[in-house]
Design a protein around this motif. Structure first.
Motif, PDB file in Angstrom:
ATOM      1  N   GLU A 111      -3.128  -7.618  10.079  1.00 26.14           N
ATOM      2  CA  GLU A 111      -2.494  -7.905   8.783  1.00 26.14           C
ATOM      3  C   GLU A 111      -1.217  -8.706   8.976  1.00 26.14           C
ATOM      4  OE1 GLU A 111      -1.008  -5.506   4.793  1.00 26.14           O
ATOM      5  OE2 GLU A 111      -2.489  -4.639   6.155  1.00 26.14           O
ATOM      6  N   TYR A 267      -5.805  -5.729   2.675  1.00 27.49           N
ATOM      7  CA  TYR A 267      -5.545  -5.317   1.297  1.00 27.49           C
ATOM      8  C   TYR A 267      -4.462  -6.159   0.620  1.00 27.49           C
ATOM      9  CZ  TYR A 267      -8.333  -1.181   2.260  1.00 27.49           C
ATOM     10  OH  TYR A 267      -9.370  -0.339   2.593  1.00 27.49           O
ATOM     11  N   SER A 268      -3.595  -6.792   1.404  1.00 23.77           N
ATOM     12  CA  SER A 268      -2.505  -7.556   0.802  1.00 23.77           C
ATOM     13  C   SER A 268      -3.020  -8.885   0.267  1.00 23.77           C
ATOM     14  CB  SER A 268      -1.405  -7.821   1.842  1.00 23.77           C
ATOM     15  OG  SER A 268      -1.859  -8.729   2.836  1.00 23.77           O
ATOM     16  N   LEU A 295      -7.472  -3.289  -6.450  1.00 21.99           N
ATOM     17  CA  LEU A 295      -6.983  -2.671  -5.211  1.00 21.99           C
ATOM     18  C   LEU A 295      -6.143  -3.623  -4.363  1.00 21.99           C
ATOM     19  CD1 LEU A 295     -10.204  -0.727  -4.116  1.00 21.99           C
ATOM     20  CD2 LEU A 295      -8.194   0.167  -5.297  1.00 21.99           C
ATOM     21  N   GLU A 297      -3.063  -5.492  -2.980  1.00 23.05           N
ATOM     22  CA  GLU A 297      -1.651  -5.140  -2.921  1.00 23.05           C
ATOM     23  C   GLU A 297      -0.787  -6.395  -2.895  1.00 23.05           C
ATOM     24  OE1 GLU A 297      -1.404  -2.855   0.631  1.00 23.05           O
ATOM     25  OE2 GLU A 297      -2.538  -1.147  -0.167  1.00 23.05           O
ATOM     26  N   VAL A 298       0.346  -6.331  -3.583  1.00 25.80           N
ATOM     27  CA  VAL A 298       1.304  -7.433  -3.569  1.00 25.80           C
ATOM     28  C   VAL A 298       2.663  -6.896  -3.163  1.00 25.80           C
ATOM     29  CG1 VAL A 298       0.060  -8.681  -5.367  1.00 25.80           C
ATOM     30  CG2 VAL A 298       1.921  -7.160  -6.012  1.00 25.80           C
ATOM     31  N   GLU A 299       3.528  -7.801  -2.743  1.00 21.53           N
ATOM     32  CA  GLU A 299       4.846  -7.394  -2.286  1.00 21.53           C
ATOM     33  C   GLU A 299       5.751  -7.085  -3.468  1.00 21.53           C
ATOM     34  OE1 GLU A 299       6.289 -10.540   0.079  1.00 21.53           O
ATOM     35  OE2 GLU A 299       4.953 -10.150   1.764  1.00 21.53           O
ATOM     36  N   ASN A 301       8.251  -4.289  -5.869  1.00 23.57           N
ATOM     37  CA  ASN A 301       8.020  -3.190  -6.815  1.00 23.57           C
ATOM     38  C   ASN A 301       7.733  -3.784  -8.193  1.00 23.57           C
ATOM     39  OD1 ASN A 301       7.891  -0.678  -7.991  1.00 23.57           O
ATOM     40  ND2 ASN A 301      10.122  -0.479  -8.186  1.00 23.57           N
ATOM     41  N   THR A 304       1.848  -2.781 -12.712  1.00 21.19           N
ATOM     42  CA  THR A 304       0.425  -3.071 -12.544  1.00 21.19           C
ATOM     43  C   THR A 304       0.042  -4.330 -13.299  1.00 21.19           C
ATOM     44  OG1 THR A 304      -0.042  -0.710 -12.319  1.00 21.19           O
ATOM     45  CG2 THR A 304      -1.901  -2.144 -12.821  1.00 21.19           C
ATOM     46  N   ARG A 307       1.239  -7.233 -11.320  1.00 17.33           N
ATOM     47  CA  ARG A 307       0.493  -7.345 -10.063  1.00 17.33           C
ATOM     48  C   ARG A 307      -0.854  -8.025 -10.297  1.00 17.33           C
ATOM     49  NH1 ARG A 307      -3.351  -4.192  -8.090  1.00 17.33           N
ATOM     50  NH2 ARG A 307      -2.860  -2.486  -9.520  1.00 17.33           N
TER      51      ARG A 307
END
Length: 417
Positions: A111, A267-268, A295, A297-299, A301, A304, A307
């Protein structure tokens, strides 16, 4: 470079084609340049008076005057712009490498490499896209129409799904398009995505699957259940009859050489972008499947909503940049179940801006009264389709979960006979 703009704003178009505000190291220079772009967009002149006034709220009026006093010509301003852009890319490379070094002690190597690769590739991209003359645009359009005219009689110009209903409506999986396949859980969306991938691989079309939900054993078992007409449940439990059916199917049509590639551990979003880019560069893939985007993932905070918006936007850009089709599997919210109705675009779970980003939205729906049927009739709706017809199909696909197969009703009856 900014001084050249103040001396002669006729060079603005050339400069803005090379540099963006984010390319500047100092915040003050970023803010001044952004104001210059706003003046230009509004049709206002860019000089020491107008720009100094525009920069007043940021506290940079004096700095604008100082810059203007240092420059006496707009000559070579385009060359200066290229220097600014070059150093911006160098800083992006340094930042990417530093972040990779910081993450090296706590991130999986695969990754880490994928993330660094995506960041470096992003650093190499230009701030703005390609500029085309109208002659170039018309030439490309004629080439596209010629390719369409040379296609088969059924009008399929993209990757064939071998599902007539989809090929008629979409013209295949066409390059540069982001296609969303949406449904509630257990309706058959993953089965349909895998079936499309297997059909393309049988045709020798290279593709890739980023599976965020299933492992390689389950995914390949599902593919073989479809390919070999083996019972999936019995296959996963090692029953002799299912294993024999799989062996017979593989002997008749060996799947080993299929140009299909699989990633089950990334996943990223940056990693998925890097993986698909690598498949395109090394294997020439023509389509990629992401299952499923909820599912990813992003960098940072982020909500949803934001994202999913970010994922859909970047997958669309990736499809355009790599000139491939991307099929993104997506879950719907519970609205259609609770209200016993067909889904709409608004039912995309935490949809964000996905409705605007996608080119095609293929929705699957099973009436609650038919959920226990085997095979189950799956209604198919093309709720967004930029280049084809929209609406719900009259005839459903028949979903045979045991063999992970979706067929048009006539096709299914023929096979059953």
């Amino acid at each position: 470079m900014i001084g050249g703009l103040l001396f002669d704003d006729r060079v603005a178009t050339d400069v803005f084609a090379i540099v963006q505000p984010a390319d500047f190291y100092h915040r003050a220079h970023r803010e001044i340049f952004a104001q210059a772009m706003r003046l230009h967009a509004a049709g206002e002149p860019i000089d020491v008076v107008t720009l100094g006034d525009a920069a007043r709220d940021d506290g940079h009026t004096t700095l604008v005057g100082e810059i203007a006093a240092e420059v006496y010509s707009a000559a070579n301003v385009a060359a200066y712009a290229r220097i600014v852009a070059d150093w911006s890319r160098r800083r992006a490379v340094v930042t990417a490498c530093r972040q990779a070094i910081d993450a090296a002690g706590r991130t999986d190597a695969g990754e880490l490499i994928a993330d660094l690769s995506a960041r470096l590739e992003s650093a190499g991209e230009r701030a703005i896209g390609e500029s085309l003359s109208w002659r170039d645009v018309l030439s490309r359009m004629v080439d596209e129409i010629e390719r369409s005219s040379n296609a088969a009689e059924d009008g399929v110009i993209g990757v064939r799904t071998r599902i007539p209903m989809l090929d008629r409506a979409l013209g295949g999986l066409c390059p540069q398009r982001l296609i969303v396949l949406a449904a509630r859980p257990s309706i058959g969306k993953t089965a349909l995505a895998n079936q499309i991938a297997v059909n393309a691989a049988r045709d020798g079309v290279p593709g890739g699957i980023c599976s965020l939900e299933m492992g390689d054993a389950e995914l390949s078992a599902r593919a073989m259940a479809y390919h070999c007409k083996a019972n999936l449940t019995r296959l996963l439990r090692g029953r002799d009859d299912a294993l024999s059916a799989m062996i017979r199917g593989m002997e008749q049509d060996d799947p080993t050489p299929w140009p299909l590639h699989l990633d089950i551990s990334t996943y990223s979003l940056t990693g998925i972008e890097a993986r698909i880019t690598s498949w395109k560069r090394n294997h020439g893939i023509r389509f990629a499947i992401v299952d499923h985007i909820g599912l990813v993932e992003v960098e940072g905070n982020v909500s949803t909503y934001d994202r999913v918006s970010l994922v859909s936007r970047r997958l669309k850009k990736l499809a355009k940049r790599l000139d491939i089709a991307i099929l993104a599997v997506c879950q719907l919210n519970r609205g259609p179940e609770r209200e016993r109705r067909r889904p709409t675009l608004g039912d995309l779970r935490d949809s964000g801006n996905i409705e605007q980003d996608i080119d095609v939205g293929v929705f699957l729906h099973v009436d609650p009264d038919d959920l226990e049927d085997q095979p189950a009739p799956v209604q198919v709706g093309f709720l967004k389709n930029r280049t084809g017809r929209r609406g719900w199909e009259r005839t459903p696909l028949m979903f045979d979960g045991q063999h992970q197969t979706l067929s048009e009703r006539a096709d299914y009856c023929d096979e059953d006979m």
